[in-house]
Motif scaffolding. Structure first.
Motif, PDB file in Angstrom:
ATOM      1  N   UNK A 178      40.469  29.702   9.615  1.00  0.00           N
ATOM      2  CA  UNK A 178      40.114  28.340   9.228  1.00  0.00           C
ATOM      3  C   UNK A 178      39.176  28.356   8.024  1.00  0.00           C
ATOM      4  N   UNK A 179      38.227  29.296   8.009  1.00  0.00           N
ATOM      5  CA  UNK A 179      37.294  29.424   6.884  1.00  0.00           C
ATOM      6  C   UNK A 179      38.037  29.775   5.600  1.00  0.00           C
ATOM      7  N   UNK A 180      39.008  30.707   5.704  1.00  0.00           N
ATOM      8  CA  UNK A 180      39.787  31.098   4.529  1.00  0.00           C
ATOM      9  C   UNK A 180      40.571  29.905   3.975  1.00  0.00           C
ATOM     10  N   UNK A 181      41.141  29.113   4.874  1.00  0.00           N
ATOM     11  CA  UNK A 181      41.915  27.952   4.446  1.00  0.00           C
ATOM     12  C   UNK A 181      41.021  26.945   3.740  1.00  0.00           C
ATOM     13  N   UNK A 182      39.799  26.731   4.269  1.00  0.00           N
ATOM     14  CA  UNK A 182      38.871  25.796   3.631  1.00  0.00           C
ATOM     15  C   UNK A 182      38.437  26.314   2.259  1.00  0.00           C
ATOM     16  N   UNK A 183      38.234  27.637   2.152  1.00  0.00           N
ATOM     17  CA  UNK A 183      37.872  28.222   0.859  1.00  0.00           C
ATOM     18  C   UNK A 183      38.999  28.026  -0.159  1.00  0.00           C
ATOM     19  N   UNK A 184      40.236  28.199   0.315  1.00  0.00           N
ATOM     20  CA  UNK A 184      41.384  28.037  -0.572  1.00  0.00           C
ATOM     21  C   UNK A 184      41.526  26.588  -1.022  1.00  0.00           C
ATOM     22  N   UNK A 185      41.258  25.653  -0.096  1.00  0.00           N
ATOM     23  CA  UNK A 185      41.308  24.231  -0.452  1.00  0.00           C
ATOM     24  C   UNK A 185      40.274  23.926  -1.529  1.00  0.00           C
ATOM     25  N   UNK A 186      39.081  24.490  -1.396  1.00  0.00           N
ATOM     26  CA  UNK A 186      38.030  24.281  -2.392  1.00  0.00           C
ATOM     27  C   UNK A 186      38.455  24.841  -3.753  1.00  0.00           C
ATOM     28  N   UNK A 187      39.112  26.006  -3.732  1.00  0.00           N
ATOM     29  CA  UNK A 187      39.599  26.597  -4.979  1.00  0.00           C
ATOM     30  C   UNK A 187      40.611  25.681  -5.652  1.00  0.00           C
ATOM     31  N   UNK A 188      41.531  25.153  -4.863  1.00  0.00           N
ATOM     32  CA  UNK A 188      42.565  24.289  -5.427  1.00  0.00           C
ATOM     33  C   UNK A 188      41.999  22.956  -5.907  1.00  0.00           C
ATOM     34  N   UNK A 189      40.976  22.451  -5.214  1.00  0.00           N
ATOM     35  CA  UNK A 189      40.355  21.200  -5.622  1.00  0.00           C
ATOM     36  C   UNK A 189      39.417  21.396  -6.805  1.00  0.00           C
ATOM     37  N   UNK A 190      38.945  22.656  -6.995  1.00  0.00           N
ATOM     38  CA  UNK A 190      38.059  22.953  -8.107  1.00  0.00           C
ATOM     39  C   UNK A 190      36.638  22.489  -7.900  1.00  0.00           C
ATOM     40  N   UNK A 191      36.226  22.351  -6.644  1.00  0.00           N
ATOM     41  CA  UNK A 191      34.850  21.935  -6.362  1.00  0.00           C
ATOM     42  C   UNK A 191      34.447  22.354  -4.954  1.00  0.00           C
ATOM     43  N   UNK A 192      33.161  22.356  -4.712  1.00  0.00           N
ATOM     44  CA  UNK A 192      32.622  22.683  -3.388  1.00  0.00           C
ATOM     45  C   UNK A 192      32.727  21.458  -2.499  1.00  0.00           C
ATOM     46  N   UNK A 193      33.352  21.631  -1.331  1.00  0.00           N
ATOM     47  CA  UNK A 193      33.543  20.506  -0.417  1.00  0.00           C
ATOM     48  C   UNK A 193      32.566  20.500   0.750  1.00  0.00           C
ATOM     49  N   UNK A 194      32.077  21.695   1.125  1.00  0.00           N
ATOM     50  CA  UNK A 194      31.217  21.770   2.302  1.00  0.00           C
ATOM     51  C   UNK A 194      30.237  22.921   2.176  1.00  0.00           C
ATOM     52  N   UNK A 195      29.152  22.796   2.916  1.00  0.00           N
ATOM     53  CA  UNK A 195      28.121  23.834   2.968  1.00  0.00           C
ATOM     54  C   UNK A 195      27.987  24.278   4.415  1.00  0.00           C
ATOM     55  N   UNK A 196      28.082  25.596   4.644  1.00  0.00           N
ATOM     56  CA  UNK A 196      27.931  26.133   6.000  1.00  0.00           C
ATOM     57  C   UNK A 196      26.444  26.317   6.287  1.00  0.00           C
ATOM     58  N   UNK A 197      25.965  25.773   7.404  1.00  0.00           N
ATOM     59  CA  UNK A 197      24.569  25.934   7.827  1.00  0.00           C
ATOM     60  C   UNK A 197      24.532  26.422   9.265  1.00  0.00           C
ATOM     61  N   UNK A 198      23.345  26.782   9.722  1.00  0.00           N
ATOM     62  CA  UNK A 198      23.191  27.220  11.119  1.00  0.00           C
ATOM     63  C   UNK A 198      23.490  26.103  12.101  1.00  0.00           C
ATOM     64  N   UNK A 199      23.397  24.865  11.632  1.00  0.00           N
ATOM     65  CA  UNK A 199      23.641  23.711  12.499  1.00  0.00           C
ATOM     66  C   UNK A 199      25.058  23.169  12.380  1.00  0.00           C
ATOM     67  N   UNK A 200      25.887  23.856  11.566  1.00  0.00           N
ATOM     68  CA  UNK A 200      27.263  23.403  11.417  1.00  0.00           C
ATOM     69  C   UNK A 200      27.614  23.143   9.963  1.00  0.00           C
ATOM     70  N   UNK A 201      28.596  22.293   9.758  1.00  0.00           N
ATOM     71  CA  UNK A 201      29.095  21.998   8.422  1.00  0.00           C
ATOM     72  C   UNK A 201      28.422  20.750   7.849  1.00  0.00           C
ATOM     73  N   UNK A 202      28.024  20.828   6.600  1.00  0.00           N
ATOM     74  CA  UNK A 202      27.509  19.665   5.890  1.00  0.00           C
ATOM     75  C   UNK A 202      28.399  19.421   4.679  1.00  0.00           C
ATOM     76  N   UNK A 203      28.957  18.234   4.556  1.00  0.00           N
ATOM     77  CA  UNK A 203      29.831  17.916   3.438  1.00  0.00           C
ATOM     78  C   UNK A 203      29.025  17.656   2.168  1.00  0.00           C
ATOM     79  N   UNK A 204      29.568  18.133   1.044  1.00  0.00           N
ATOM     80  CA  UNK A 204      28.980  17.784  -0.243  1.00  0.00           C
ATOM     81  C   UNK A 204      29.391  16.355  -0.597  1.00  0.00           C
ATOM     82  N   UNK A 205      28.884  15.861  -1.706  1.00  0.00           N
ATOM     83  CA  UNK A 205      29.271  14.512  -2.136  1.00  0.00           C
ATOM     84  C   UNK A 205      30.774  14.444  -2.385  1.00  0.00           C
ATOM     85  N   UNK A 206      31.334  15.518  -2.994  1.00  0.00           N
ATOM     86  CA  UNK A 206      32.777  15.578  -3.231  1.00  0.00           C
ATOM     87  C   UNK A 206      33.537  15.656  -1.910  1.00  0.00           C
ATOM     88  N   UNK A 207      32.985  16.406  -0.958  1.00  0.00           N
ATOM     89  CA  UNK A 207      33.616  16.528   0.353  1.00  0.00           C
ATOM     90  C   UNK A 207      33.661  15.197   1.087  1.00  0.00           C
TER      91      UNK A 207
END
Length: 295
Positions: free
Chosen positions: A34-63
């Protein structure tokens, strides 16, 4: 840009639940894939969509912007699939409902028998929680809709529909030392041990506002989180409390509780409200139940 639909589907769940481990289980995959797929989606979109934290996922503004669009599209697709599927014949399925104790007693219980008679193959799951908790689990997509007591906090995601109004009455146990009271002036109420909702529950906002308008502070001696808890304490002969009239009436008729009139004052009626998440697709079974609620 040609991105596989499945990427958007998985992103939808990751963005909704903000937990890769949980989403991996829901989608029957593993977290590394699932992580690899999300990384690939970010590559195709050309921007960072999410930030991984100890408390879970935090979406960026683009995300966040992408999720807003994906959620609408994905729910529209699910709605279309439902319309074309065997779900139409109501031969199977489940309706998950979030409810407060009062809503269950006043509204849902009256519909269950009729719904089950018409659609015997549809399972019903009811979660009994506070109004606040029901709104939280509705937002998480864990229930189809919620039926709760007012007040309900405004949220652009939630559509509210008034279902019924009810009155609360002041009561005490016939075994208590206050059972001889037939009426009391409002300003004398808090000279008695009042049992009521704790400050951090929405139901207390209703009482706090009402008594503030009378120049009084809502200050129960015993703070609880539900009407069953109030009833349990009352039946032991402790204090006085406000209960919905439908809950109190059977006990009054049996002589177990006594009503105490508040002299020259009527409490405003409370409301039972249906809450639907406009960003969430509802199954046909859930919509059938909702149509019965709305009459």
């Amino acid at each position: 840009m040609n991105i596989d639909y499945d990427y958007y589907r998985r992103f939808y769940y990751v963005a909704k639940y903000r937990n890769l481990s949980l989403v991996a289980k829901l989608l029957n995959t593993n977290q590394p894939n699932l992580s690899k797929l999300m990384n690939k989606l970010e590559e195709q979109m050309g921007c960072k969509l999410m930030i991984r934290t100890n408390k879970g996922i935090k979406l960026t503004e683009e995300g966040e912007r992408l999720y807003n669009h994906v959620a609408i599209a994905y729910n529209e697709l699910r709605a279309a699939e439902a319309e074309l599927s065997s779900e139409n014949d109501m031969s199977s399925g489940m309706v998950c409902i979030g409810s407060t104790y009062t809503a269950l007693d006043y509204v849902i219980s009256n519909i269950l028998t009729k719904f089950n008679t018409l659609y015997p193959n549809i399972k019903i799951s009811i979660s009994d929680n506070t109004s606040e908790k029901n709104q939280d689990i509705l937002k998480q997509g864990l229930i189809d809709f919620a039926i709760v007591d007012s007040p309900v906090k405004e949220n652009s995601r939630f559509k509210q529909t008034l279902i019924e109004r009810y009155e609360e009455i002041l009561v005490t146990a016939s075994s208590s030392k206050f059972s001889n009271l037939k009426a009391i002036r409002i300003k004398k109420l808090f000279s008695l041990p009042v049992i009521g909702f704790s400050d951090y529950f929405g139901a207390s906002d209703y009482h706090r506002q009402f008594f503030s308008e009378q120049g009084l502070e809502w200050s129960p001696v015993i703070g609880v989180t539900s009407y069953p808890q109030i009833l349990s304490i009352l039946l032991k002969g402790t204090g006085v409390a406000f209960l919905p009239n439908k809950i109190a009436k059977p006990y009054i008729e049996k002589g177990i509780l006594n009503e105490i009139k508040i002299d020259k004052l009527d409490l405003p009626k409370r409301e039972i409200v249906l809450i639907e998440d406009v960003e969430q697709h509802s199954s046909i079974a859930a919509r059938k139940f909702i149509s019965m609620l709305k009459g």
